[in-house]
Design a protein around this motif. Structure first.
Motif, mmCIF file in Angstrom:
data_model
loop_
_atom_site.group_PDB
_atom_site.id
_atom_site.type_symbol
_atom_site.label_atom_id
_atom_site.label_comp_id
_atom_site.label_asym_id
_atom_site.label_seq_id
_atom_site.Cartn_x
_atom_site.Cartn_y
_atom_site.Cartn_z
ATOM 1 N N SER A 42 0.839 -1.335 -0.376
ATOM 2 C CA SER A 42 -0.147 -0.175 0.363
ATOM 3 C C SER A 42 0.790 1.507 -0.615
ATOM 4 O O SER A 42 1.995 1.009 0.272
ATOM 5 N N VAL A 46 -0.450 5.791 3.306
ATOM 6 C CA VAL A 46 -1.074 4.972 4.152
ATOM 7 C C VAL A 46 -0.780 4.016 5.427
ATOM 8 O O VAL A 46 -1.603 3.966 6.528
ATOM 9 N N LEU A 47 0.521 3.611 5.264
ATOM 10 C CA LEU A 47 1.403 2.698 6.137
ATOM 11 C C LEU A 47 1.860 3.397 6.500
ATOM 12 O O LEU A 47 2.142 2.796 8.400
ATOM 13 N N LEU A 50 -1.413 4.579 9.651
ATOM 14 C CA LEU A 50 -1.558 3.141 9.909
ATOM 15 C C LEU A 50 -0.302 3.157 11.382
ATOM 16 O O LEU A 50 -1.163 2.382 12.100
ATOM 17 N N THR A 231 -10.364 0.189 -0.488
ATOM 18 C CA THR A 231 -9.033 -0.743 -0.864
ATOM 19 C C THR A 231 -8.917 -1.659 -1.559
ATOM 20 O O THR A 231 -7.602 -1.980 -2.028
ATOM 21 N N PHE A 236 -5.787 -2.444 0.301
ATOM 22 C CA PHE A 236 -5.827 -2.462 1.701
ATOM 23 C C PHE A 236 -7.184 -3.194 2.200
ATOM 24 O O PHE A 236 -7.639 -3.161 3.213
ATOM 25 N N LEU A 239 -8.058 -5.026 5.877
ATOM 26 C CA LEU A 239 -8.203 -4.022 6.449
ATOM 27 C C LEU A 239 -10.771 -3.962 6.259
ATOM 28 O O LEU A 239 -10.437 -3.068 7.054
ATOM 29 N N SER A 272 -9.005 0.692 8.592
ATOM 30 C CA SER A 272 -9.909 1.020 8.085
ATOM 31 C C SER A 272 -10.178 2.575 7.516
ATOM 32 O O SER A 272 -10.007 3.012 6.588
ATOM 33 N N THR A 274 -8.922 5.249 9.347
ATOM 34 C CA THR A 274 -7.211 5.130 8.734
ATOM 35 C C THR A 274 -6.737 5.374 8.018
ATOM 36 O O THR A 274 -5.909 6.516 7.142
ATOM 37 N N ALA A 275 -6.722 4.181 6.766
ATOM 38 C CA ALA A 275 -5.548 4.084 5.359
ATOM 39 C C ALA A 275 -6.835 5.195 4.469
ATOM 40 O O ALA A 275 -6.321 5.384 3.887
ATOM 41 N N HIS A 276 -8.192 4.743 4.826
ATOM 42 C CA HIS A 276 -9.549 5.314 3.839
ATOM 43 C C HIS A 276 -8.873 7.050 3.622
ATOM 44 O O HIS A 276 -7.984 7.237 2.823
ATOM 45 N N ALA A 279 -5.208 7.626 2.266
ATOM 46 C CA ALA A 279 -5.323 7.605 0.924
ATOM 47 C C ALA A 279 -5.690 8.254 0.239
ATOM 48 O O ALA A 279 -5.322 9.332 -0.957
#
Length: 391
Positions: A42, A46-47, A50, A231, A236, A239, A272, A274-276, A279
């Motif tokens: 990813s 994003v990483l 996270l 995703t 991801f 997640l 999820s 957090t990643a969205h 991104a």
């Protein structure tokens, strides 16, 4: 930017594509080009987000509507404004664990047992499982066949038009006129519309994705939903997490009631969210690099198919990293081809029959180019041998 050529060993990570290969193909020592996730890490942004959230160390119950200007809903609004030139009313958003879980709820809200759900063929197998698993009838019409589409929607018990936009597995990006025609047909025959747009962020240069929320008749919110997730594009899916836009306030309230009470899913996975957010706020440059890389890989696939399988007319998809390849001109039996791919070439490539259209294959090239080269070369060798054998 990420190094998309880097090889990352996914074995032993509980990966469906890599560790679950025997479940579908019967043997485990295959190089997989199957389920539509990617072998790329990813985005770094994003990483980093996270890691920062994990370092906080507390993972209590979460509300996806909180966060104000730094929250999930505002990140979605920002993404649609900057990526699709589309204004989003954050009050129209809903949240669910996955796109298919949203579809399941909408099927239960808007259709009954035995009702018809109209889809384009070939059809993403997740649609087939969701629709038939709930006792509805899947009614397929070929991509591009408007007469067949109207004929199926005109049946009195056809209650829903289920779109994949862009289309999986063909990679077709519907034009604004095509989408408008779909809307008019659905309205004429009283069908609701659900548009799965999880592949939208992977639209290739030269094509334009139009969100269904722009197509829906202004002022008429009833009977439509756009369902999607970040995703797919940012890789991801493990997640979880998806969101949707439901036009009608009462239907939106009912959807959320079902998810939060009947399904007991009031608190989403915080990682999820957090990643969205990361991104959608910071991942656009990485996504554009990914799209360029995939375009280069698709060009390579085309070159090797033309060189090794004359008679196969293939062009890269308009969206996504799935190469949908028509092998019917070669007259090859699908079962024999699969046996050759698995037993001799040691690769796993999805047969077209999985999507209701035998004679095709779906090759996932969301991977380092060296791996994609191995996959397409194996496909060319296997198909050429069977064609030579007169199969």
């Amino acid at each position: 930017m990420d190094d998309f050529d880097a090889i990352r060993d996914r074995r032993g990570t509980w990966s469906v594509q890599w560790d679950g290969i025997a479940d579908r193909f019967g043997v485990s020592d295959l190089l997989p080009f199957t389920i539509s996730d990617m072998d790329f890490a990813s985005p770094p942004e994003v990483l980093d987000a996270l890691r920062a959230r994990i370092d906080h160390g507390v993972f209590g119950y979460t509300d996806w509507r909180l966060g104000g200007s730094g929250g999930f809903r505002e990140a979605v609004r920002h993404w649609y404004a900057t990526r699709f030139d589309t204004a989003i009313d954050i009050e129209s958003l809903v949240y669910a664990p996955s796109v298919l879980s949203q579809l399941s709820q909408l099927l239960q809200m808007w259709t009954g047992p035995g009702d018809g759900v109209v889809v384009h063929t070939p059809t993403y197998d997740g649609f087939r499982k969701a629709v038939t698993g709930l006792g509805r009838e899947l009614r397929g019409v070929p991509v591009g066949d408007t007469e067949a589409l109207e004929r199926e929607l005109a049946r009195p018990d056809s209650r829903m038009l289920l779109l994949c936009s862009p289309h999986n597995p063909t990679g077709r990006v519907w034009t604004e006129k095509e989408l408008t025609d779909f809307r008019e047909l659905a309205e004429r025959h009283g069908a609701t519309v659900v548009s799965d747009e999880i592949h939208a962020d992977l639209t290739a240069d030269g094509h334009r994705h139009v969100p269904w929320s722009r197509i829906a008749e202004p002022g008429s919110g009833r009977g439509w939903a756009l369902i999607t997730s970040g995703t797919k594009a940012f890789n991801f899916p493990a997640l979880s997490g998806s969101y949707g836009i439901i036009g009608d306030p009462d239907e939106r309230t009912e959807f959320l009631r079902r998810m939060e009470t009947a399904e007991g899913l009031a608190s989403p996975a915080v990682l999820s969210l957090t990643a969205h957010i990361a991104a959608y706020r910071h991942g656009a440059p990485w996504l554009d690099e990914l799209r360029r890389y995939v375009a280069g890989t698709m060009a390579m696939v085309g070159e090797r198919l033309r060189a090794g399988l004359p008679g196969v007319d293939w062009t890269p998809p308009q969206a996504g990293y799935l190469a949908w390849i028509d092998l019917r001109p070669l007259g090859i039996d699908e079962a024999r081809l699969q046996e050759e791919l698995v037993r001799t070439e040691k690769v796993a490539i999805m047969p077209g029959g999985t999507y209701g259209t035998p004679g095709f294959v779906r090759l996932n090239v969301g991977c380092p180019r060296a791996k994609a080269e191995r996959g397409v070369d194996a496909l060319v060798r296997a198909a050429a041998r069977l064609r030579t054998d007169g199969a």
